[in-house]
Design a protein around this motif. Structure first.
Motif, mmCIF file in Angstrom:
data_model
loop_
_atom_site.group_PDB
_atom_site.id
_atom_site.type_symbol
_atom_site.label_atom_id
_atom_site.label_comp_id
_atom_site.label_asym_id
_atom_site.label_seq_id
_atom_site.Cartn_x
_atom_site.Cartn_y
_atom_site.Cartn_z
ATOM 1 N N LEU A 10 0.829 -1.204 0.000
ATOM 2 C CA LEU A 10 0.000 0.000 0.000
ATOM 3 C C LEU A 10 0.866 1.256 0.000
ATOM 4 C CD1 LEU A 10 -3.020 -0.752 2.380
ATOM 5 C CD2 LEU A 10 -2.897 -0.915 -0.103
ATOM 6 N N LEU A 11 1.928 1.244 0.770
ATOM 7 C CA LEU A 11 2.841 2.395 0.784
ATOM 8 C C LEU A 11 3.495 2.610 -0.577
ATOM 9 C CD1 LEU A 11 4.628 2.020 4.243
ATOM 10 C CD2 LEU A 11 3.075 3.850 3.536
ATOM 11 N N LEU A 12 3.921 1.531 -1.205
ATOM 12 C CA LEU A 12 4.568 1.642 -2.516
ATOM 13 C C LEU A 12 3.645 2.219 -3.580
ATOM 14 C CD1 LEU A 12 6.640 -1.659 -2.628
ATOM 15 C CD2 LEU A 12 7.556 0.656 -2.825
ATOM 16 N N ILE A 13 2.366 1.850 -3.515
ATOM 17 C CA ILE A 13 1.433 2.368 -4.522
ATOM 18 C C ILE A 13 0.749 3.652 -4.055
ATOM 19 C CG2 ILE A 13 1.111 0.117 -5.588
ATOM 20 C CD1 ILE A 13 -1.551 -0.135 -4.223
ATOM 21 N N ARG A 14 1.144 4.107 -2.871
ATOM 22 C CA ARG A 14 0.646 5.370 -2.313
ATOM 23 C C ARG A 14 -0.862 5.361 -2.056
ATOM 24 N NH1 ARG A 14 4.700 6.181 -5.703
ATOM 25 N NH2 ARG A 14 6.470 7.391 -5.006
ATOM 26 N N ALA A 47 -1.483 -11.200 -5.376
ATOM 27 C CA ALA A 47 -0.778 -11.154 -6.667
ATOM 28 C C ALA A 47 -0.983 -9.803 -7.344
ATOM 29 C CB ALA A 47 -1.264 -12.288 -7.569
ATOM 30 N N TRP A 48 -2.200 -9.285 -7.305
ATOM 31 C CA TRP A 48 -2.509 -7.983 -7.903
ATOM 32 C C TRP A 48 -1.729 -6.880 -7.205
ATOM 33 C CZ3 TRP A 48 -6.002 -3.996 -5.981
ATOM 34 C CH2 TRP A 48 -6.313 -3.016 -6.928
ATOM 35 N N LEU A 49 -1.719 -6.903 -5.868
ATOM 36 C CA LEU A 49 -0.969 -5.890 -5.112
ATOM 37 C C LEU A 49 0.527 -5.965 -5.389
ATOM 38 C CD1 LEU A 49 -2.632 -5.783 -1.592
ATOM 39 C CD2 LEU A 49 -2.509 -3.956 -3.282
ATOM 40 N N GLU A 50 1.064 -7.172 -5.451
ATOM 41 C CA GLU A 50 2.490 -7.335 -5.742
ATOM 42 C C GLU A 50 2.829 -6.751 -7.121
ATOM 43 O OE1 GLU A 50 4.908 -8.064 -3.850
ATOM 44 O OE2 GLU A 50 4.084 -9.284 -2.239
ATOM 45 N N THR A 51 1.952 -6.968 -8.093
ATOM 46 C CA THR A 51 2.174 -6.425 -9.435
ATOM 47 C C THR A 51 2.160 -4.907 -9.411
ATOM 48 O OG1 THR A 51 1.205 -8.385 -10.449
ATOM 49 C CG2 THR A 51 1.323 -6.402 -11.815
ATOM 50 N N ILE A 55 5.426 -2.372 -10.182
ATOM 51 C CA ILE A 55 5.379 -1.325 -11.199
ATOM 52 C C ILE A 55 5.692 0.031 -10.584
ATOM 53 C CG2 ILE A 55 3.813 -0.054 -12.733
ATOM 54 C CD1 ILE A 55 2.467 -2.833 -13.272
ATOM 55 N N HIS A 56 5.098 0.327 -9.431
ATOM 56 C CA HIS A 56 5.342 1.617 -8.781
ATOM 57 C C HIS A 56 6.796 1.743 -8.326
ATOM 58 C CE1 HIS A 56 1.417 3.714 -8.454
ATOM 59 N NE2 HIS A 56 1.004 2.523 -8.845
ATOM 60 N N ALA A 57 7.394 0.643 -7.895
ATOM 61 C CA ALA A 57 8.796 0.684 -7.474
ATOM 62 C C ALA A 57 9.715 0.913 -8.673
ATOM 63 C CB ALA A 57 9.174 -0.618 -6.771
ATOM 64 N N GLU A 58 9.381 0.317 -9.813
ATOM 65 C CA GLU A 58 10.209 0.451 -11.009
ATOM 66 C C GLU A 58 9.989 1.775 -11.738
ATOM 67 O OE1 GLU A 58 9.289 -3.000 -13.362
ATOM 68 O OE2 GLU A 58 10.319 -4.360 -11.985
ATOM 69 N N LEU A 59 8.813 2.363 -11.577
ATOM 70 C CA LEU A 59 8.476 3.611 -12.273
ATOM 71 C C LEU A 59 8.021 4.668 -11.271
ATOM 72 C CD1 LEU A 59 6.418 2.052 -15.209
ATOM 73 C CD2 LEU A 59 8.730 2.972 -15.340
#
Length: 72
Positions: A10-14, A47-51, A55-59
């Motif tokens: 949740l933190l990674l995807i804000r 799985a959806w959250l990990e994806t 993506i948010h970590a890479e971009l």
């Protein structure tokens, strides 16, 4: 998915738990139960959250707009 990893995603995807509940159109209390470990995170949701987190970590957001203000 552990409760700690759930919160980290949740933190990674804000997203706050409220944002997550809104996205899933579910009860906030269920999201809070996932976050505390009182409910197990379903495999498909994990799985959806990990994806999304990957993506948010890479971009990450562009830094070009930091401090940007309106001209008006």
């Amino acid at each position: 998915m552990t409760p700690a990893r759930f919160s980290e995603c949740l933190l990674l995807i804000r997203w706050t738990p409220i944002n997550m509940a809104s996205a899933l159109q579910c009860e906030l209390s269920w999201i809070e139960a996932l976050e505390t470990g009182n409910e197990e995170v379903p495999a498909g949701l994990a799985a959806w959250l990990e994806t999304l987190a990957k993506i948010h970590a890479e971009l990450p957001p562009p830094t070009t707009y930091r401090g940007k203000r309106s001209k008006f």
